[in-house]
Design an enzyme around this catalytic site. Structure first.
Site, PDB file in Angstrom:
ATOM      1  CE  LYS A 125      62.346  40.053  53.159  1.00 60.76           C
ATOM      2  NZ  LYS A 125      62.682  38.685  52.718  1.00 60.76           N
ATOM      3  CB  SER A 168      62.971  36.710  56.093  1.00 57.19           C
ATOM      4  OG  SER A 168      63.180  36.830  54.706  1.00 57.19           O
ATOM      5  CB  SER A 188      62.392  34.493  52.707  1.00 62.21           C
ATOM      6  OG  SER A 188      63.184  34.154  53.816  1.00 62.21           O
TER       7      SER A 188
END
Lengths: 100, 480
Positions: free
Chosen positions: B80, B155, B179
């Site tokens: 990420k 996210s 997330s």
């Protein structure tokens, strides 16, 4: 709790955020609906309750010891400066009258 | 026959061991998949094609020498974009960090490198991990791999979509309020948020430090366990990492003797019909595996979201004060000091981030600190106690991961509160610091539904063994 336009402007100053008139108006409306939701916490009796602390199994404090980083890391840190003069960070003048 | 990019760790390892397939082959298959899909789905912000192939080549050489570094050696993994990788851009989905180059590796990045993993690139995310759809990325929304009109969740939406569309074998994400788990549920993959303190966050761009945790998104439970074994451990650079017995994966075939609790507060209203149907079927499956199912009471659990939306913005407002245009990131030029701060932040930060900064600034400001921040910290204690007493009676708590399946792009961006409600079942584990994993448990109208298992503190072994037994059971069940 309900926020007025002036409150939002004051918060934006505290947070060092420039907001347009539109953004201020939107923030006023949206913060209001979020605050209405979280206001449910006010009804809970917490008279005898301690605020939550860090979990006990954490390693906790350590000595604040200086450790140097390698040259590559140093150069990367310097290259991330928005402005620099050789190895130094260059910033706008800081001795001015505070706004608030 | 699966393509090489579709393999699980175990399958890939078997092929690598046999010598029929090289790490370069597997890496090339992933890069090919990225090249063909990334234009349409916007999953990766950066791809390190040359470095990945070089790393794969080194792994193959090690294997020939009999010097393999561990179970992840040669396996392609994505990060990420809020996880530092030295010398590479790290934007955290924000314009303010558009040109920021990571000066060092995050602890988890270092561990992946030391384990021989091949790092493919950085995945898209909501700006500073604030969002549940990846629509709040400054670099455009990521699209759901099964339906490009829908969101992948967030996210860590880029990481979830990357695993679901086999652009990588696994990916790392971060989870502050759901997330990792919610995008895993939306995309039909496994997403694990470890216990707070299990994995070091050094080198993770901080959002809300008392809640943030890094974890894996994988194709199955076994792979999540393998990654957790590598990532875990005490780190002097993160004081919250816990002195605790290391996690070791255990396998079990059935769930005899396992007590599963269904919190009354979670299974009430607010679950969409499709999600309810599949998750209730999953409860029947758990029962047929031998688990005892009991309804439990989790007082104050329904306050988790409100607690979260006070504490998280407070920490956000403090953590993001570092983005002031001074030491790194975007700086607006030729302005006095105050205006330099305010204009740099205004230009570099997105709407959702500004909203949370303002909210946190309010809750920490004079006159409101006790009523909001301190009160939320006290209710957090009550929530933790509720979980403590629940775990005296039961082993695992089960809930849906999210109230809905993947929603349409644009459906929730106009109403922040509506978007926040996506976190309703996931935030509890963050507020209490518990480990939790989301598993696919079905499909509704072609979209995956996720089931969440929450375990006791530092009992990822039990959590993942129960989740693994369920996963095997579902895989064996004939498809209708």
């Amino acid at each position: 709790m309900s926020l007025k336009r002036e409150d939002v402007k004051h918060l934006a100053d505290l947070a060092r955020l420039e907001l347009s008139e539109d953004e201020t108006r939107m923030a006023e409306k949206e913060l209001d609906s979020i605050l209405k939701y979280v206001d449910r916490l006010q009804k809970i009796d917490t008279a005898e309750v301690e605020p939550y602390a860090m979990p006990s199994k954490s390693t906790g404090w350590r000595k604040d010891e200086f450790s140097a980083c390698d040259e590559a890391a140093t150069e990367l840190i310097l290259s991330n400066f928005p402005e620099r003069e050789s190895g130094l960070l260059s910033v706008p003048p800081v001795f001015e009258t505070p706004k608030k | 026959m699966k393509s090489l990019n579709e393999l699980t760790f175990t399958e890939a390892r078997r092929l690598l061991k046999s010598g029929d397939v090289s790490s370069v082959d597997v890496t090339k298959a992933c890069l090919k998949q990225i090249a063909s899909l990334n234009g349409a789905l916007n999953v990766f912000l950066e791809v390190y094609e040359d470095e990945a192939l070089e790393a794969a080549d080194r792994s193959d050489a090690r294997r020939l020498d009999g010097k393999t570094l561990g179970p992840l050696d040669g396996l392609p993994i994505a990060l990420k974009d809020n996880i530092l990788y030295q010398g590479r851009r790290c934007t955290s989905g924000s314009k303010i960090l558009e040109s920021y180059i990571a000066p060092c590796d995050a602890t988890v990045t270092r561990k992946l490198k030391e384990g021989g993993a091949v790092i493919l690139g950085k995945t898209n995310m909501d700006e500073f991990a604030m969002g549940s759809s990846t629509e709040y990325s400054a670099y455009g929304a990521t699209k759901h791999p099964r339906d490009p009109e829908r969101v992948p969740g967030g996210s860590s939406g880029g990481s979830a979509a990357a695993v679901a569309s086999s652009m990588c074998l696994a990916a790392l994400g971060s989870d502050t309020g759901g997330s990792i788990r919610q995008p895993a549920a939306f995309c039909g993959v496994v997403g694990l948020k470890p216990t707070y303190g299990r994995v070091s966050r050094s080198g993770l761009v901080a959002m809300a430090s008392s809640l943030d945790q890094i974890g894996p998104l994988t194709k199955n439970v076994e792979d999540a366990a393998t990654l957790l074994e590598l990532l875990q451990g005490v780190d002097s650079a993160d004081q919250t990492t816990a002195i605790e017995e290391d996690f070791t994966a255990i396998e079990r075939e059935d769930l005899k003797g396992v007590k599963i609790g269904l919190p009354r507060q979670a299974w009430g209203n607010g679950i969409s019909d499709g999600v309810r149907e599949d998750t209730e079927q999953a409860i029947k499956d758990l029962e047929s595996l031998g688990a005892t199912i009991t309804e439990i009471d989790l007082p104050f659990a329904e306050e988790s979201l409100a607690v979260y939306y006070v504490l998280m913005p407070c920490e956000v407002s403090a953590n993001l004060s570092r983005f002031d245009g001074m030491r790194y990131g975007l700086r607006m030029q030729n302005l006095p000091l105050f205006e330099t701060y305010a204009a740099s932040r205004a230009h570099g930060l997105g709407t959702e981030v500004k909203r949370r900064i303002l909210l946190g600034t309010f809750a920490l400001s004079r006159g409101y600190y006790d009523a909001y921040y301190v009160q939320a910290k006290k209710v957090q204690t009550l929530i933790k106690r509720a979980y403590e007493s629940a775990f005296q009676e039961i082993d695992i708590i089960v809930t849906p991961t999210a109230p809905t399946t993947a929603f349409k792009i644009g459906e929730k961006t106009n109403d922040p509160l509506e978007m926040y409600l996506e976190d309703i079942f996931t935030v509890g584990a963050n507020v209490a610091g518990l480990p939790a994993v989301s598993l696919p448990c079905g499909n509704h109208e072609g979209l995956p539904v996720g089931l969440q298992f929450i375990g006791n503190w530092f009992r990822e072994d039990k959590l993942l063994s129960v989740a693994g037994a369920y996963e095997k059971f579902v895989a064996m069940r004939p498809r209708i």
